[in-house]
Write an enzyme that holds these catalytic residues in place. Sequence first.
Site, PDB file in Angstrom:
ATOM      1  N   MET A 276       1.447  -1.360  -0.413  1.00 43.96           N
ATOM      2  CA  MET A 276       0.314  -0.071  -0.013  1.00 43.96           C
ATOM      3  C   MET A 276       0.905   1.090  -0.350  1.00 43.96           C
ATOM      4  SD  MET A 276      -3.100  -0.847  -0.172  1.00 43.96           S
ATOM      5  CE  MET A 276      -3.756   0.552   0.497  1.00 43.96           C
ATOM      6  N   ARG A 277       2.354   1.306  -0.200  1.00 47.03           N
ATOM      7  CA  ARG A 277       2.861   2.257  -0.002  1.00 47.03           C
ATOM      8  C   ARG A 277       2.871   3.221  -1.154  1.00 47.03           C
ATOM      9  NH1 ARG A 277       7.459   0.080   1.241  1.00 47.03           N
ATOM     10  NH2 ARG A 277       7.437   0.764   4.143  1.00 47.03           N
ATOM     11  N   ALA A 278       2.354   2.314  -2.575  1.00 44.20           N
ATOM     12  CA  ALA A 278       2.032   2.837  -3.768  1.00 44.20           C
ATOM     13  C   ALA A 278       1.046   4.265  -3.596  1.00 44.20           C
ATOM     14  CB  ALA A 278       2.393   2.209  -4.633  1.00 44.20           C
TER      15      ALA A 278
END
Length: 679
Positions: A274-276
């Site tokens: 989910m970092r993107a």
Amino acid sequence: MSTPYPFTAIVGQDDLRLGLLLNAVSPAVGGVLVRGEKGTAKSTAVRALAALMPEVSVVPGCRFSCDPVSPDPACPDGPHAEAAGVSRAARTVELPVGASEDRLVGALDIERALSEGVKAFEPGLLADAHRGILYVDEVNLLHDHLVDLLLDAAAMGASYVEREGVSVRHAARFLLVGTMNPEEGELRPQLLDRFGLTVEVAASRDTDERVEVVRRRLAYDDDPEGFAARWAGEESALRERIAAARALLPRVVLGDGVLRQIAATCAAFEVDGMRADIVMARTATALAAWAGREEVTADDVRQAALLALPHRRRRNPFDAPGLDEDKLDQTLDEAGPQGDDDGDDQPDPDGGGDDDGGGGGGGVPPQADGDRTPPQGQGGSDTPSGAPGGSPDAPGRSTGAEQQPVASAEPFRTKMLSVPGLGEGAAGRRSRARTEHGRTTGARRPQGALTKLHLAATVQAAAPHQRARGRSGRGLVVRRDDLRQATREGREGNLVLFVVDASGSMAARQRMSAVKGAVLSLLLDAYQRRDKVGLVTFRGKEAEVALPPTSSVDAAASRLESLPTGGRTPLAAGLLKAHDVLRVERLRDPSRRPLLVVVTDGRATGGPEPVALAGRAGRLHRSEGTASVVVDCESGYVRLGLAGELARELGGTAVTLDELRADSIAGLVKDVTAAGRAA
């Protein structure tokens, strides 16, 4: 202190400047990785950014740059009494690729810790970079143990030093900026993902722009202070715009519609985790603030995707970073806000919708005009996969005509091939070696600076002399001669030199495809184990060095995919060419041990006594102690066993293509027999 080159004087490189400026506006974006060829102003732009960063307020006398408004309660220099802060410029701290662990995280005064029982801690570069910029030039060449420390600090916002029972923790939140030349190798995926944005840079092909670059650089070199003074007005205006964007940032609205576009884009491009999504949201918000708007638009989302996603889509080190813009536009249209269309259906041709005097940019890695050619033969390559004419399925049939390259088969996980013995090469993950990290195996007197104390051995060395030294208190009287360095055993990276048979006997379509798949698998393994790789091919009448030893395994994969086949089999020439390459590399990097991987069916043709010449060339490698493995590519019901004979001449081991797979029933690990050991 030398006068830095003005940021606003940089010609072109719009994406590079935009990526850096967005991080100046919102450090939460997470830093930027700058990829590109040498001589493209990467380092110049990063160093120039420091002059544009707002000043920071720090606690007077604190070596860890604590904020006086909310000082770190665990600061080693604390606790801090209430006092007015002092302002100073934000620091840009450079981390050299050859830095030691102590230089990065700090060092303890071991002698004082043992004799006085105090935590005498000298801060490292992570402490210096707190609330500033940590810049790593050639970040892809950084040693693994330093990468691990950077990952920990970036993830937790703090640096921990645990050594000999002494524990120190301090805050370490910084803007991570890295530059790299992809030709020298790629980054570990974990560190790659820690960079919020990535930009690709390349030298301009426009004559007028190149002339202006040279003109400005010469003017700066002749009179740095005078040149900087001429750009002072533009620098001041840009500094004010950054401050205004920072002030506006908290008021920028990220609506549900654009947030849905962000999530849909990340899902469509199959990025991990989910970092993107979070980075895209922060980048789009920073883009809106940079443009002076209080609402994020679809154009901001598009620009954010082009900056935040390319490096997160790589599935293996041979994939070229990039983004399919047609797919991006389609995804944004399909997930666009419903009912509040604000003219964002058509993407802005300028890519950002703002004009900052050249500081904008499309955020698109340069892909056209031959700037970057991705490796062929992966995921639908258009490389011809068949050989014209002849009988492609006749194993062992030699053909004099050169055949077109064939695509490689799917790579697989290979057995670990290791060099026997104990080396002292660069840190890696292949063969056993004496290293600075790993399990402790003994102690010795330090040669130079002490890096890893062996506590028990130090106490044992100092204990017999306590009465003679007049010890009267509780502390142990320790002198420098008592200190002992811990010897540790870990893993090293090797030089894996591939010698690939590209002759007519290997030209059967299915066989060569399988061979390329096997070599590609070994290249992937070399990438994961931090090896250098080289590629020698032989066919026709001679052998050639297709790729000199390098850390860039994707370059080796590209050369492998374009490898044609045909002609006779000059096996001896291939082995002798490999010997020349290894001889030069031993002079250049004597501590890095080589592993010779010969990929052949063992046939030797052409010239007088080709088999005998190949045997003598093999024994030459054996006499010099080169570890080797022969990947036997012979197929069919009738097998001559020539590859096994070659392995015995080399003093190495032969494995078949099937045995090379890690999940084959032949075993879990295949160690290479030491050259010189009884064959």
